[in-house]
Design a protein around this motif. Structure first.
Motif, PDB file in Angstrom:
ATOM      1  N   TYR A 157      38.566  32.851 -74.977  1.00  0.00           N
ATOM      2  CA  TYR A 157      39.144  34.478 -73.790  1.00  0.00           C
ATOM      3  C   TYR A 157      39.741  33.953 -72.728  1.00  0.00           C
ATOM      4  O   TYR A 157      40.798  34.409 -72.006  1.00  0.00           O
ATOM      5  CB  TYR A 157      37.930  35.641 -74.450  1.00  0.00           C
ATOM      6  N   GLU A 159      40.741  31.058 -71.356  1.00  0.00           N
ATOM      7  CA  GLU A 159      41.452  30.193 -71.430  1.00  0.00           C
ATOM      8  C   GLU A 159      43.108  31.681 -71.388  1.00  0.00           C
ATOM      9  O   GLU A 159      43.681  30.964 -71.655  1.00  0.00           O
ATOM     10  CB  GLU A 159      41.232  28.980 -72.773  1.00  0.00           C
ATOM     11  N   GLU A 160      42.657  32.057 -73.501  1.00  0.00           N
ATOM     12  CA  GLU A 160      43.987  32.833 -73.002  1.00  0.00           C
ATOM     13  C   GLU A 160      44.179  34.123 -71.996  1.00  0.00           C
ATOM     14  O   GLU A 160      45.841  34.326 -71.713  1.00  0.00           O
ATOM     15  CB  GLU A 160      43.498  33.928 -74.975  1.00  0.00           C
ATOM     16  N   ASN A 163      46.698  31.951 -69.071  1.00  0.00           N
ATOM     17  CA  ASN A 163      47.351  31.704 -70.299  1.00  0.00           C
ATOM     18  C   ASN A 163      48.678  33.151 -70.889  1.00  0.00           C
ATOM     19  O   ASN A 163      49.931  32.739 -70.880  1.00  0.00           O
ATOM     20  CB  ASN A 163      47.184  31.256 -71.776  1.00  0.00           C
ATOM     21  N   ALA A 164      48.487  34.104 -70.800  1.00  0.00           N
ATOM     22  CA  ALA A 164      48.497  35.491 -70.852  1.00  0.00           C
ATOM     23  C   ALA A 164      49.614  35.548 -69.616  1.00  0.00           C
ATOM     24  O   ALA A 164      50.664  36.506 -69.606  1.00  0.00           O
ATOM     25  CB  ALA A 164      47.719  36.483 -71.360  1.00  0.00           C
ATOM     26  N   ASN A 170      49.600  36.537 -76.135  1.00  0.00           N
ATOM     27  CA  ASN A 170      48.851  35.214 -76.608  1.00  0.00           C
ATOM     28  C   ASN A 170      47.499  36.118 -76.122  1.00  0.00           C
ATOM     29  O   ASN A 170      46.278  36.126 -77.086  1.00  0.00           O
ATOM     30  CB  ASN A 170      48.188  33.891 -75.170  1.00  0.00           C
ATOM     31  N   LEU A 173      45.384  37.838 -79.199  1.00  0.00           N
ATOM     32  CA  LEU A 173      44.261  37.328 -79.821  1.00  0.00           C
ATOM     33  C   LEU A 173      42.794  37.727 -79.495  1.00  0.00           C
ATOM     34  O   LEU A 173      41.409  37.533 -79.979  1.00  0.00           O
ATOM     35  CB  LEU A 173      43.890  35.366 -79.711  1.00  0.00           C
TER      36      LEU A 173
END
Length: 245
Positions: A157, A159-160, A163-164, A170, A173
């Motif tokens: 979570y 990491e995403e 990235n978001a 992303n 997810l």
């Protein structure tokens, strides 16, 4: 109110790097509580590279909030937990050489093992949480193994979420976390979360996972405390967990 349990492993890493007793881990735990922490988490590993088994024993009579011991249930770990009798034990599937936790249990494949371990801890009156990935199909097996809670592994979570910032798609997810939380709540499992949660991503997680009982945060909190001070940092994290007015 979602509780904040401060993982004090990194303070022990700093102490061990120089030897001696600076910082004093017992005082750190007491100060964290004094500054507003709702609990203290430790994760002793077999090589004792940060928190030592003796630290855990010494901390037990001093922790006045909730004491949570994380770790892989080896014989030595089980013996330690049974002797200390913390409020909660969190079972993680780390191999002995793991730098940090990086996945949750396969509660289906490890059902028999987990059931035996959990029954041992529960017979001693210790609440049991199982470290779990955001996988709905593993939730029921956590319940049948005897767990009281699951702790969502939030590394993916975090990491995403980062990235978001540039790729908003992303964050779709994140649905796996919401679905896993709902599935746990539906069968009476309480919900904890931990790993790579920080001041940037914690509020979003809290807002979208209303079932959240407790978060365990160490590395990011200690890093923030280097700049912001420990008392201020703990209050900032608690503010991220405050209920919406």
């Amino acid at each position: 109110m979602t509780k904040l349990s401060v993982n004090i492993n990194k303070f022990a890493t700093l102490r061990n790097a120089r030897g001696g007793n600076m910082p004093d881990i017992l005082k750190v735990a007491q100060d964290c509580e004094r500054f507003g922490a709702d609990g203290i988490t430790v994760h002793p590993r077999p090589d004792e590279r940060h928190i030592r088994y003796q630290d855990v024993i010494d901390l037990k009579p001093l922790v006045t909030t909730e004491f949570n011991i994380e770790g892989y249930p080896s014989k030595d770990f089980i013996d330690l937990v049974l002797s200390v009798k913390p409020h909660q034990v969190t079972l993680v599937p780390d191999p002995p050489d793991a730098i940090t936790s990086n996945t949750g249990w396969d509660t289906i494949a490890n059902q028999s093992f987990l059931r035996d371990v959990i029954s041992t801890f529960k017979a001693a009156g210790i609440r049991v949480s199982i470290f779990l990935n955001a996988e709905v199909d593993k939730v029921e097996a956590a319940k049948t193994a005897g767990a009281d809670r699951i702790e969502l592994y939030t590394g993916p979570y975090a990491e995403e979420y980062e990235n978001a910032r540039t790729q908003p798609q992303n964050l779709q997810l994140f649905n796996a976390y919401k679905d896993t939380a709902r599935a746990a709540s539906a069968i009476g499992l309480d919900l904890n979360a931990g790993h790579d949660l920080n001041l940037d991503n914690l509020r979003f997680f809290k807002l979208h996972i209303p079932q959240l009982k407790e978060v365990s945060i160490g590395h990011a909190l200690v890093c923030d405390a280097l700049y912001l001070g420990l008392e201020n940092t703990i209050q900032l994290y608690k503010r991220q967990l405050a209920e919406i007015e």
